[in-house]
Each structure stands twice: as structure tokens, then as C-alpha cells.
Design a protein around this motif. Structure first.
Motif, PDB file in Angstrom:
ATOM      1  N   PRO A  37      18.910  14.506  33.337  1.00 35.99           N
ATOM      2  CA  PRO A  37      18.989  13.046  33.401  1.00 35.99           C
ATOM      3  C   PRO A  37      17.634  12.371  33.238  1.00 35.99           C
ATOM      4  O   PRO A  37      17.560  11.183  32.946  1.00 35.99           O
ATOM      5  CB  PRO A  37      19.565  12.793  34.807  1.00 35.99           C
ATOM      6  CG  PRO A  37      19.238  14.020  35.597  1.00 35.99           C
ATOM      7  CD  PRO A  37      19.257  15.145  34.609  1.00 35.99           C
ATOM      8  N   GLU A  38      16.555  13.132  33.431  1.00 42.21           N
ATOM      9  CA  GLU A  38      15.223  12.522  33.342  1.00 42.21           C
ATOM     10  C   GLU A  38      14.672  12.504  31.928  1.00 42.21           C
ATOM     11  O   GLU A  38      13.679  11.840  31.657  1.00 42.21           O
ATOM     12  CB  GLU A  38      14.244  13.288  34.241  1.00 42.21           C
ATOM     13  CG  GLU A  38      14.584  13.188  35.707  1.00 42.21           C
ATOM     14  CD  GLU A  38      13.681  14.072  36.547  1.00 42.21           C
ATOM     15  OE1 GLU A  38      12.798  13.523  37.227  1.00 42.21           O
ATOM     16  OE2 GLU A  38      13.858  15.299  36.528  1.00 42.21           O
ATOM     17  N   GLY A  73      12.587  28.626  32.961  1.00 45.20           N
ATOM     18  CA  GLY A  73      12.812  28.401  34.391  1.00 45.20           C
ATOM     19  C   GLY A  73      13.462  27.082  34.715  1.00 45.20           C
ATOM     20  O   GLY A  73      13.815  26.834  35.869  1.00 45.20           O
ATOM     21  N   SER A  74      13.643  26.222  33.721  1.00 40.85           N
ATOM     22  CA  SER A  74      14.175  24.896  34.029  1.00 40.85           C
ATOM     23  C   SER A  74      15.695  24.837  33.990  1.00 40.85           C
ATOM     24  O   SER A  74      16.268  23.779  34.229  1.00 40.85           O
ATOM     25  CB  SER A  74      13.600  23.860  33.054  1.00 40.85           C
ATOM     26  OG  SER A  74      14.202  24.008  31.781  1.00 40.85           O
ATOM     27  N   GLY A 112      19.243  24.735  35.167  1.00 41.88           N
ATOM     28  CA  GLY A 112      19.812  24.417  36.475  1.00 41.88           C
ATOM     29  C   GLY A 112      21.169  25.072  36.663  1.00 41.88           C
ATOM     30  O   GLY A 112      22.088  24.875  35.871  1.00 41.88           O
ATOM     31  N   VAL A 113      21.288  25.899  37.685  1.00 42.86           N
ATOM     32  CA  VAL A 113      22.585  26.483  38.043  1.00 42.86           C
ATOM     33  C   VAL A 113      22.558  26.781  39.543  1.00 42.86           C
ATOM     34  O   VAL A 113      21.564  27.290  40.059  1.00 42.86           O
ATOM     35  CB  VAL A 113      22.883  27.764  37.236  1.00 42.86           C
ATOM     36  CG1 VAL A 113      21.840  28.847  37.475  1.00 42.86           C
ATOM     37  CG2 VAL A 113      24.274  28.324  37.551  1.00 42.86           C
ATOM     38  N   ARG A 114      23.633  26.423  40.231  1.00 37.70           N
ATOM     39  CA  ARG A 114      23.713  26.808  41.638  1.00 37.70           C
ATOM     40  C   ARG A 114      24.189  28.252  41.714  1.00 37.70           C
ATOM     41  O   ARG A 114      25.119  28.629  41.009  1.00 37.70           O
ATOM     42  CB  ARG A 114      24.726  25.940  42.385  1.00 37.70           C
ATOM     43  CG  ARG A 114      24.297  24.526  42.652  1.00 37.70           C
ATOM     44  CD  ARG A 114      25.251  23.931  43.684  1.00 37.70           C
ATOM     45  NE  ARG A 114      25.008  22.520  43.908  1.00 37.70           N
ATOM     46  CZ  ARG A 114      25.721  21.539  43.359  1.00 37.70           C
ATOM     47  NH1 ARG A 114      26.726  21.824  42.547  1.00 37.70           N
ATOM     48  NH2 ARG A 114      25.449  20.277  43.629  1.00 37.70           N
ATOM     49  N   ILE A 117      25.242  16.654  37.251  1.00 36.87           N
ATOM     50  CA  ILE A 117      23.936  16.216  37.752  1.00 36.87           C
ATOM     51  C   ILE A 117      22.835  16.708  36.818  1.00 36.87           C
ATOM     52  O   ILE A 117      21.986  15.944  36.375  1.00 36.87           O
ATOM     53  CB  ILE A 117      23.692  16.737  39.185  1.00 36.87           C
ATOM     54  CG1 ILE A 117      24.730  16.160  40.148  1.00 36.87           C
ATOM     55  CG2 ILE A 117      22.276  16.379  39.636  1.00 36.87           C
ATOM     56  CD1 ILE A 117      24.648  16.722  41.566  1.00 36.87           C
ATOM     57  N   LYS A 118      22.879  17.999  36.552  1.00 38.53           N
ATOM     58  CA  LYS A 118      21.878  18.586  35.645  1.00 38.53           C
ATOM     59  C   LYS A 118      22.433  19.909  35.133  1.00 38.53           C
ATOM     60  O   LYS A 118      22.969  20.696  35.927  1.00 38.53           O
ATOM     61  CB  LYS A 118      20.582  18.834  36.409  1.00 38.53           C
ATOM     62  CG  LYS A 118      19.491  19.530  35.584  1.00 38.53           C
ATOM     63  CD  LYS A 118      18.295  19.888  36.454  1.00 38.53           C
ATOM     64  CE  LYS A 118      17.282  20.701  35.683  1.00 38.53           C
ATOM     65  NZ  LYS A 118      16.155  21.098  36.531  1.00 38.53           N
ATOM     66  N   ILE A 161      25.051  22.057  36.915  1.00 44.42           N
ATOM     67  CA  ILE A 161      25.243  21.604  38.295  1.00 44.42           C
ATOM     68  C   ILE A 161      26.056  20.312  38.314  1.00 44.42           C
ATOM     69  O   ILE A 161      25.666  19.326  37.693  1.00 44.42           O
ATOM     70  CB  ILE A 161      23.870  21.386  38.976  1.00 44.42           C
ATOM     71  CG1 ILE A 161      23.106  22.710  39.006  1.00 44.42           C
ATOM     72  CG2 ILE A 161      24.048  20.802  40.373  1.00 44.42           C
ATOM     73  CD1 ILE A 161      21.646  22.552  39.389  1.00 44.42           C
ATOM     74  N   ASP A 206      28.442  17.304  40.610  1.00 39.74           N
ATOM     75  CA  ASP A 206      28.428  16.606  41.897  1.00 39.74           C
ATOM     76  C   ASP A 206      29.730  16.908  42.633  1.00 39.74           C
ATOM     77  O   ASP A 206      30.727  16.207  42.485  1.00 39.74           O
ATOM     78  CB  ASP A 206      28.277  15.106  41.658  1.00 39.74           C
ATOM     79  CG  ASP A 206      27.944  14.365  42.940  1.00 39.74           C
ATOM     80  OD1 ASP A 206      28.123  14.960  44.024  1.00 39.74           O
ATOM     81  OD2 ASP A 206      27.505  13.207  42.849  1.00 39.74           O
ATOM     82  N   MET A 207      29.720  17.975  43.415  1.00 43.59           N
ATOM     83  CA  MET A 207      30.935  18.366  44.136  1.00 43.59           C
ATOM     84  C   MET A 207      31.232  17.425  45.293  1.00 43.59           C
ATOM     85  O   MET A 207      32.379  17.215  45.652  1.00 43.59           O
ATOM     86  CB  MET A 207      30.816  19.803  44.647  1.00 43.59           C
ATOM     87  CG  MET A 207      30.830  20.788  43.507  1.00 43.59           C
ATOM     88  SD  MET A 207      31.227  22.467  44.007  1.00 43.59           S
ATOM     89  CE  MET A 207      32.862  22.325  44.674  1.00 43.59           C
TER      90      MET A 207
END
Lengths: 430, 562
Positions: free
Chosen positions: A13-14, A47-48, A50-52, A104-105, A108, A110-111
Motif C-alpha cells: 500500500p505504500e 525479504g519484503s 509479506g506472509v503470516r 493489507i500487504k 496478508i 485483514d481478518m
């Protein structure tokens, strides 16, 4: 070692950039998981990403994603199985965030915004029966094993991701939250089973909002079978607690049962009026009138003809009646439960071992005897809905139960399953 | 600045239990976790929770089994507290909604577990941790008015005031990178273990020793850090756990010659000897060439009736099928000892208080010490709940009689500077993932089931070098939203601190006790080593060692056989 192309949906998002796909090459054995591939890429190349993720073993529920379009846990999806279904090229695995929830990213979502709000909707805690005993509540072992199937839910959101009803109706309480609701409705220690059922039956986005698409059963990595739990909530609500819901959900199901018993195949022209108590019921008139445009359109396009609508030539075979007899004459309702009987293939391999005695003589799949239902705490609405066609033990689900189909012929199941023994099958990982 | 009576860092079983206990006392509570609470690693606890709840059982029996299991390094006053309070805790959980499986008359059912003289392990299939964790989270949702949840906030540092009291923490909102000071009268660390310092491990990726390192960094002593539990049954390829419940239900262990080798090592308890004993037996078989070619032992669960396996061991049926390609109801599964748990941690008393005023610790992050040299299976859930609750109650009582401390905002700027310096590192250094792998492999090689001085010296040298490399390891992600790369760099520093303390403790203890087996000192030596090793930071970056006595109440050390 095989090489896979991991095609990740990226979104930051950035950055100001639109979501896009980025390819990474990864060398790993085919039985390794999609999560291991993502982590290898993140560790060695970028490294950027994003994963939970946390446990890596399908216990914590963090890594819900869509892999080649299928929702599930990344750690529980084997690379070779994922690649086999790829429509994107050889060994190309597309990983995207789950659906029905805002991103979100990268992977990832938004749960909190969707999943957890819905969980909180169902009063997600035990309302303990009074008086609270000095020691433990004395309850049947089977009841606790039974609710273990819904306790096994890890709140990963895979079922929410691909819930078709939620796509159409974002307010739908949804498969995960309703499975959670069953965890209390099925718990003999809960004092508010009746109120819970009435609440979820009356809610226009509640149990009768589900369209039985089976997506949640397919998606669930833990065998919770959310849709089956929703159907059980309906049976409890309609048959045991006699909830006469304003959504007409229970009557609609009973109309289905009556329709099938009479015709063997669905006769749609009867279904609608029967759902409202019959063609001449006062309640049916406005509903039927409001359906006229749909009926006219169907006539115009040839989907139905006047003849077909009025005369349904298909009649139920004796087989159908035999099924009804078998089911209705059971002393207790039988329900599907993994913790008691294992998977369908477990059952098929060894039915005598896995099934409660009562079930072996029937067509039933893995089963548990439904707990004898206590009298509803409050007197139900007096009106007995569609009583003529609705014995209490009838499974009210209008669609055939998913579980029943494969287990109906154990012998066939053995033949299918035997070659795969000892190896995770394709379906296992999704 | 959010201000609460009690701030809890970590939302696994210990943290959630502490939050509920503190709220019940009337305190305002914040609970912070770097993951959503139900992702906490307590979720992976499988087999059950111990309590002497049956009338035929006694807390003394449970306590003695625990003392013996600890190889007499556990503090007996703390063990007494835990075992006495266990039955009521189980009933509290049952009343809160945990769906414990029943016996045939509808009472709470039990299963056998390692190192126990009675079947006193209460369970929910083999998802006991998950079931309890989710029920506690139900209670957090229910009590949302008293307990503020901060989900996906990463704690970077504990805050001390000028007199050395712990008064809060600096945390980063993972979702947007915002830094925030959480002000509190009492702070409870409940952030779990440090298994990721080993590779492989049964522990989740989030178990990076954050709380242990944060407490160490502000001067709190760590105790028994050398005591690392290797679980006897983990999958060779990925370290995943196969629950001890399998052996509790009747599974056997075989070497490659088909011998049930535990007959040699523990003729009475066989597979249900304590974990250190079984792991050592397996490792000996493997080292002496009686393992399978892939360096494993066979766990045969087909001894358990199939229906029982499906009902009570469902999760490992799934794990076997999905992660090892084995149907455990039909064939043995290959396993070996794997890193599982750290008995050591932040030194506390029986109320969870650390030597730093205002700072508490509970659960795997803490060392009370109830596990001593070796934890019994199904005592860890009990530890988290009993000492989580006691910490929550004590912290709330203390907080209610104190004024809210004031904290300076300048700490935010300090932390921001630290993050900026990580983000601005030159691209030349080694990657974080490489350093982490080398750390894990080093620890698993030299600080495992069998240890010796030379290996531990080597490990220490490597850890020191990795610390230097980690200080300049670059990150790719420069953003603020879910910058997991940046947090990974911080976690790596935590793991390295913890690893160093483990190695220092292991070097120091020149005997074999519990999980620590020194091939160069193969005997237990009560005369010299019946004492705790405390490790703390002495100003610069080097750990220093002191000793503290083991509390003995009823049970004098004796020879330990199973």
C-alpha cells in the motif's frame, strides 16, 4: 530437484503501485509445502514478501492463502500437488491472498475486519448452565468428541475466503462463525442453545443464508466441514427446537423433503408454494405473486413449460421410499464426525472398525449418534411446520450430503483409495 | 500513551490466563502479542495437561513425579504450589468451556503420560493446547471491557524508570509501523520460548526468545538456561512433533533390528520414561548403528486400536499423512529426538516476580523452576496456567495499590533510531536467513542430547561471530506496513542472546543431569552441582554466571531410574 515458479501476488500500500504478480524460481522437493517455498524465496531473494506464518504444521492457522485458485493453508499444500492443477504453465504455482477479506500487504489479509467480527457475532463463549457444579459437568463422552470436530477449527479463514454466499451477501455470518456456533449448540453444558438457534435462524444472514455450495468443506484444512455444521444447526433449530423462522428457511427445507419423497426428482413448480405452506396458504399468495416475473421469464426462455409446470411426470421410485423409511425409523439421528469415524476413506477401508454399530446397516457415512436432545428450554412456537412431511429424524438438508455420496459404496471406495495408500493424495493437501 | 494497571506481553496460555486473572481482580489490563492470540505456540501443545484430580491420586504423587522428572533440579516449593493448585485449575478450565474428553461415566477422562506414576493427563483428543487456547480467547472476547487486546503489536524493549522499576514497554504496531509506549504499573512477560535458535525444532517460527532476551537486556537473571528438552518423537525431515500422547495411548518404539529397545534403558516405564531418558536412549541406538539409515527410530502407533487413534490422536494422523506420507494407523512412523522446549528462562518466584521490581514472567519464558533439568510431558500447559494466573493476580494486587508511573516519550525516538539504523545497513552483509540457519544448525549440533566441552566452546565461538554478523545484516524491506523483514532482524538478535546464555550455562554445568548430558562428565554430581546456574548480563555484552540454591522441601535426591 524440481524447479517451481512461484508467482506471488504482490501489493504494497505504500508503493503507490497497483497489485501485480512477481515470479520467483525455487528448487525444492515436490512434497515440500508452498509455505516452505515462500519462506525460501523470502530468505534468499526478497525479504519484503509479506506472509503470516508460524507453526508450519497446519495447527496455528496463520498462512491462509489461495494457491492456484484454491483456498487453504500454504504450509498444508504440497508443491507437486499444487503444480499438478496449474492452469498457468508447467510447475507454475500462483499464490494469492484469501478472498472476501481486504488485502493489507502481499498475502496478508485483514481478518479482523471480516472473520473475527463474524466470530464475535455468535456469542462465542460458553454460557454455562446453572448451577455450576462443584466438580466437572457430567456429560456424555460422545458429546465432547462430537464438538471436538468444531473445536478443531483453527480460525484460518480458508472457508471464509471462498464462501460464495458471503461474496453475494457480505453480511452472511459465514461458515467459520456458524461452525463456532455449533461448538456451543452441540455442547450439553451450554444454557442458551435455544436462544442461539432462534437468533441464527431468524437472522436473514444466518443459517438459512447458506446455499450448500460445499466450498467451505473443500477449503477447510482441518476437516471441520463448516457446511455440515450449518446443516446440523438447521436440524437442531427446525426439528428439535421447532424454530419457525421468519426467513421461511425451515419450511422451505421441509418442502424439499416432501417434494423429493413424492417425485424422486425436484418439481420446482410445487416447491415454492409448498415452502409457504401450500398454494392456498394466505402467506403464499403475495410470495407467489412476487415470483411471477421470474416464472414468466422462465416460460419465455423455455426453462419451464406450462405442461411441465403443472404435470410433473417423474414419480419417486420405491428406493426413495426405502431411504426415507430407513432414515425415519432410526431411533437416533446419525451425524458425520471425523473424530469418531475418520475420513470417508478410513471408513471405506474398514467399515466395521470405524462405524458405530447402529450405522453399519444403513447407507450412512461416518457417523455419530446425535445427542438426545433435551426439551427446548422455552416452549416453541405452537405451529407445527409442515408436520405431515417432516418427521423429526429426517435430515433436512435439501442437497445430498456430501459425505453420503462417496461412502455409499465402500467397495468402490477401497479400489479408488488403495493405490494411493502411504502417500498424501492430491486432495489431502488442499 | 496507553496506560494500564497490568501490561501483558504475549497472548498464549500464560498471557491470556494472566489477563483474565488480573481483570478478575479489578485491574485494567492490556495484552499485547506479535501475532493474533490464537496463533500463539500454545496452540501446538497436543497431549494434555496434568493434575491429580482423581480421588485415588494425590498432589504429592504428582509433585514427586515432577521432582524426579526434573532430576532434582526443580524447586520443590514451586512444584508443590503447581501440583496442589492443578485440580482447581482443570475445573476452572472445564467450567470456562474447555471440551475435555470424558470417561464412560461422563467425568473428565485421563490418559497415561511419560514419567507419571498415574494416568493424570486430561485431554481434548490431541489438540489440548488448541482447545484451551481458543477457550481462553473466547473469555478474552467476553471480557473485552476490562481487557484491551493489542493484536499484532511487536514489543521491542522493556522500560525501566530511574529507580530500576519496570514501568512498561515500547511496542511497534506491525500493521502500520507506529511506535507506542505502553505505560503500566506491572508488566508480565508471557512471550514463550526460543526454539527457533535450534534447527530443526518443534517450535513455531515465532518462538524467537523475545521475552527472555528483553528481560536479560535490562538485567534480569536467567536460570537453568542449559536445560533444553529434546522431545523423543519428532519427524526427521522437518522437526514436527508427534505427541507423547501416542505412547501414552500405547505406541511402542523399535530400532532397525526390530528390538523394543526401551526394555534396556527403562525396564519399568519403557516408552513412558521421562523425555530426557527416552531421547537419550534413542540417540544411543542411533549413534551405535541400530537406527534406520536416515538416522531414525520407528514409532509404532498401530499398537493402539484404530478407532481410538482416530478419536484421540486425530491430529497426528493428519501430520503423518500430510507431512510424512505415512498412515500411522497402519504402519510405523520414523522419528528422532528433536529440540522441543527450554526448561530455563527468566528467574521468578512462585508469584511470577522477577528480581526486577514490577516485572513478572510466566510460562515458557520463565523459570520458576518447576521443570528443573527435565520437564514432564503435560506439565507445561499446567505451568503456563498456574503461574500465568498467579502472576496476573499478584501483579494486579500490586498495581491496585500503586500510582501510575510516568514514562518519558524519548524512548520512542531511541527505538526509532535503532530501527532506522537497521533499515540503513549496507547491502554487503550476510543475509538474516543464512545467519539464522547457521545458528540453528550449530545449536542442534553442539547443544543437543549429548554435549561436551569442546563442542560447546566451538558453539560459543560461532554464536559470538554470528552476533557480529547479525549486527550488520541488511534488510530488503524499507517500508512500515507489515515489515516482517525488519522484525526478523530484531528477532535474530534475541535468538543470539538466548543461544549464548544456553551455551554458557551448558559449559558451566560440568555434570550430567536431566536434559544436560555431558559425555565428558557423564555422572550426576549432587555434591557440586545440585544448584541453579543463573546467567545475567554484566554491563557489556558478555553473560556472567552466578549460582542459586535448589529448594528442597520433602524429597531428598535419590538415584533416578524408570
Amino acid at each position: 530437484m524440481p524447479e517451481y515458479t512461484l508467482r506471488l501476488r504482490r501489493y504494497n500500500p505504500e508503493s503507490g503501485e497497483a497489485p501485480h504478480y512477481e515470479d520467483f524460481k525455487v528448487e525444492l522437493e515436490g512434497h515440500r509445502s508452498v509455505l516452505e517455498a515462500i519462506l525460501q524465496v523470502r530468505g534468499e531473494q526478497d525479504g519484503s514478501i509479506g506472509v503470516r506464518c508460524s507453526c508450519r504444521a497446519a495447527i496455528c492457522g496463520s498462512c491462509g492463502v489461495r494457491t492456484n485458485g484454491k483456498p487453504g493453508l500454504a504450509c498444508h499444500t504440497h508443491l507437486d500437488a499444487a503444480a499438478k492443477n496449474s492452469k498457468h504453465g508447467e510447475n507454475v504455482i500462483v499464490v494469492e491472498p484469501m478472498g472476501n477479506m481486504p488485502v493489507i500487504k502481499d498475502l496478508i489479509v485483514d481478518m479482523e475486519e471480516v472473520h473475527w467480527k463474524k466470530i464475535r457475532r455468535v456469542t462465542p463463549w460458553l454460557v454455562a448452565k446453572e448451577p455450576v457444579p462443584e466438580r466437572e459437568y457430567i456429560v456424555p463422552h460422545e458429546a465432547m468428541v462430537d464438538v471436538t470436530q468444531t473445536m478443531a477449527c483453527i480460525q484460518c479463514g480458508a472457508c471464509v475466503s471462498d464462501c460464495l454466499t458471503m461474496e453475494m451477501d457480505p453480511l452472511f455470518v459465514g461458515p467459520a462463525a456458524l461452525a463456532k456456533a455449533y461448538r456451543f449448540v452441540g455442547d450439553p453444558r451450554d444454557a442458551e442453545q435455544g436462544q442461539r438457534l432462534k437468533d441464527l435462524a431468524e437472522d436473514p444472514h444466518g443459517i438459512y443464508d447458506c446455499t450448500h455450495c460445499f466450498q467451505c468443506i473443500e477449503a477447510c484444512p482441518k476437516g471441520v466441514a463448516p457446511m455440515s455444521q450449518i446443516m446440523r444447526l438447521r436440524r437442531r433449530a427446525g426439528s428439535d427446537f421447532h424454530v419457525d423462522d421468519r426467513n421461511n428457511g425451515h419450511r422451505h427445507e421441509m418442502a424439499f423433503v416432501k417434494n423429493i419423497r413424492k417425485n424422486g426428482l425436484l418439481h420446482e413448480a410445487d416447491l415454492l408454494p409448498d415452502s409457504y405452506g401450500g398454494k392456498f396458504h394466505p402467506r403464499a399468495v403475495p410470495e407467489l405473486l412476487s415470483s411471477l416475473p421470474v416464472v414468466l421469464r422462465a416460460l419465455k426462455t423455455g426453462k419451464v413449460t406450462v405442461k411441465k409446470a403443472l404435470l410433473h411426470e417423474h414419480k419417486a421410485s420405491p428406493e426413495i421410499e426405502r431411504i426415507f423409511d430407513t432414515v425415519e425409523n432410526r431411533e437416533v439421528r446419525l451425524e458425520y464426525n471425523l473424530y469418531i469415524s475418520g475420513n470417508e476413506d478410513d471408513l471405506a477401508d474398514d467399515p466395521a472398525d470405524a462405524v458405530a454399530p447402529a450405522a453399519t446397516a444403513t447407507l450412512a457415512p461416518p457417523v455419530v449418534e446425535e445427542q438426545a436432545v433435551e426439551a427446548p428450554p422455552e416452549p416453541p412456537v405452537a405451529e407445527a411446520p409442515a408436520a405431515e412431511a417432516a418427521p423429526a429424524e429426517t435430515p433436512a438438508a435439501p442437497a445430498p450430503d456430501a459425505e453420503e455420496a462417496p461412502a455409499a459404496d465402500p467397495a468402490a471406495e477401497i479400489e479408488v483409495e488403495a493405490p494411493a495408500e502411504g502417500e498424501p493424495t492430491e486432495g489431502d493437501t488442499q | 500513551m496507553p496506560s494500564h494497571d497490568v501490561l501483558i506481553i504475549g497472548a498464549g496460555l500464560a498471557g491470556q490466563r494472566a489477563a483474565l486473572a488480573a481483570a478478575e481482580k479489578g485491574a485494567t489490563v492490556a495484552i499485547i502479542s506479535k501475532v493474533h492470540p490464537v496463533r500463539s505456540h500454545s496452540v501446538a501443545a497436543a497431549g494434555g495437561i496434568n493434575a491429580a484430580l482423581n480421588p485415588e491420586d494425590s498432589w504429592e504423587s504428582h509433585a514427586f513425579d515432577t521432582v524426579k522428572g526434573s532430576d532434582y533440579l526443580g524447586d520443590q516449593d514451586a512444584i508443590e504450589v503447581m501440583c496442589k493448585e492443578a485440580p482447581n485449575e482443570i475445573l476452572w478450565l472445564e467450567h470456562a468451556g474447555v471440551t475435555f474428553h470424558r470417561n464412560d461415566v461422563g467425568q473428565l477422562g485421563t490418559r497415561a503420560f511419560g514419567g507419571a506414576s498415574q494416568a493424570r493427563t486430561y485431554y481434548v483428543a490431541d489438540i489440548t493446547g488448541q482447545a484451551i487456547l481458543h477457550v481462553l480467547y473466547e473469555q478474552l472476547m467476553k471480557h473485552h471491557e476490562q481487557i484491551d487486546r493489542y493484536e499484532e503489536w511487536f514489543t521491542t524493549e522493556l522500560l525501566l524508570d530511574d529507580s530500576g522499576n519496570c514501568v512498561g514497554a515500547v511496542c511497534r504496531n506491525i500493521r502500520d509501523g507506529q511506535l507506542q509506549i505502553f505505560n503500566a504499573k506491572s508488566v508480565i512477560l508471557a512471550s514463550g520460548g526460543a526454539g527457533q535458535a535450534f534447527k530443526p525444532t518443534t517450535n513455531a517460527l515465532i518462538c524467537t526468545g523475545d521475552g527472555i532476551a528483553q528481560a536479560y537486556q535490562i538485567g534480569a537473571p536467567l536460570m537453568d538456561m542449559e536445560m533444553i528438552q529434546y522431545h523423543p518423537t519428532t519427524l526427521a525431515e522437518n522437526g514436527f512433533l508427534i505427541t507423547e500422547g501416542a505412547r501414552g495411548e500405547g505406541a511402542h518404539l523399535y530400532n532397525a533390528l526390530g528390538e523394543r529397545f526401551m526394555e534396556k534403558y527403562a525396564p519399568n516405564k519403557l516408552e513412558l520414561a521421562s523425555r530426557d531418558v527416552v531421547s537419550r536412549a534413542e540417540q544411543t541406538e542411533i549413534n551405535e548403528g541400530r537406527g534406520f539409515p536416515d538416522g531414525t527410530i520407528a514409532l509404532d502407533i498401530t499398537k493402539v486400536p484404530r478407532k481410538r487413534t482416530l478419536e484421540a490422536l486425530r491430529e497426528i494422523v493428519n501430520i503423518g499423512r500430510d507431512f510424512a506420507g505415512v498412515d500411522i494407523t497402519r504402519e510405523p512412523i520414523h522419528i528422532k529426538p528433536g529440540m522441543h522446549y527450554i526448561m530455563g528462562g527468566v528467574k521468578t518466584d512462585v508469584d511470577g516476580q522477577t528480581p526486577i521490581n514490577g516485572l513478572y514472567a510466566a510460562g515458557e519464558v520463565a523459570c520458576v523452576s518447576v521443570h528443573g533439568g527435565n520437564r514432564l510431558g503435560a506439565n507445561s500447559l499446567l505451568d503456563t496456567l498456574i503461574f500465568g494466573r498467579r502472576s496476573g493476580e499478584h501483579a494486579a494486587d500490586q498495581a491496585l495499590s500503586k500510582a501510575m508511573p510516568s514514562t518519558s516519550h524519548s524512548k520512542i525516538a531511541d527505538t526509532q533510531r535503532k530501527f532506522d539504523s537497521i533499515l540503513n545497513r549496507d547491502a554487503g552483509g550476510r543475509r538474516i536467513s543464512e545467519i539464522k540457519n547457521e545458528l540453528g544448525e550449530t545449536m542442534n549440533r553442539y547443544a543437543a542430547v549429548y554435549r561436551d566441552q569442546a563442542g560447546l566452546e566451538t558453539a560459543h565461538e560461532i554464536v559470538r561471530r554470528l552476533k557480529e554478523e547479525a549486527a550488520v545484516a541488511p534488510v530488503d524491506d524499507k517500508g512500515t506496513v507489515f515489515n516482517q523483514d525488519l522484525l526478523g532482524a530484531v528477532e535474530l538478535e534475541y535468538m543470539l542472546d538466548v543461544a549464548e546464555c544456553i551455551v554458557v550455562g551448558a559449559k558451566e554445568r560440568k555434570e550430567s543431569r536431566g536434559a544436560q548430558f555431558r559425555t565428558d562428565f557423564p555422572e550426576r554430581n549432587d555434591a557440586e552441582w545440585l544448584k541453579h546456574i543463573d546467567v545475567s548480563r554484566n554491563g557489556d555484552d558478555a553473560p556472567s554466571v552466578t549460582y542459586s540454591p535448589v529448594t528442597i522441601t520433602k524429597w531428598e535426591p535419590q538415584e533416578r531410574t524408570y
